[in-house]
Design an enzyme around this catalytic site. Structure first.
Site, short mmCIF file in Angstrom:
data_model
loop_
_atom_site.label_atom_id
_atom_site.label_comp_id
_atom_site.label_asym_id
_atom_site.label_seq_id
_atom_site.Cartn_x
_atom_site.Cartn_y
_atom_site.Cartn_z
CB CYS A 1 -3.54 -3.84 2.03
SG CYS A 1 -3.65 -5.33 1.06
CB CYS B 1 -0.65 -4.47 -0.07
SG CYS B 1 -2.29 -4.33 -0.80
#
Length: 106
Positions: A30, A33
């Protein structure tokens, strides 16, 4: 930050039943993230009254579904095992946004 193993909802409540806890749902792939991860040690230091746990969303897909975590990075806060707030969506989050969320919990 401790990484939670694969865990079920009932096991989670047992693990986080005492004190203030923040679950940080993330995944290695991600990009949003990865954007917030470098700020996490400072956020943890600024909010040291909380225990932070990293939850790999892919490893804990059942838990994420049970908690309605459909976007990452996401944060769910607990106090004494009861949910007290969530910052859950698929949008990129800045350090300031996460800290504002945590400040509002106090």
């Amino acid at each position: 930050m401790e990484k939670l193993p694969v865990i079920k909802d009932d096991q989670l409540i047992e693990k986080i039943g005492d004190g203030k806890v923040v679950l940080f749902f993330t995944a290695d792939w991600c990009p949003d993230c990865r954007f917030i991860k470098p700020a996490m040690p400072e956020i943890e230091q600024d909010f040291s009254d909380y225990q932070f746990y990293l939850v790999d969303r892919d490893e804990n897909i059942d838990l994420a579904a049970e908690l309605n975590i459909f976007g990452i990075p996401s944060f769910v806060a607990y106090d004494g095992g009861k949910e007290i707030g969530r910052l859950v969506n698929k949008d990129r989050k800045t350090k300031e946004q996460v800290e504002d969320f945590l400040r509002k919990l106090k």
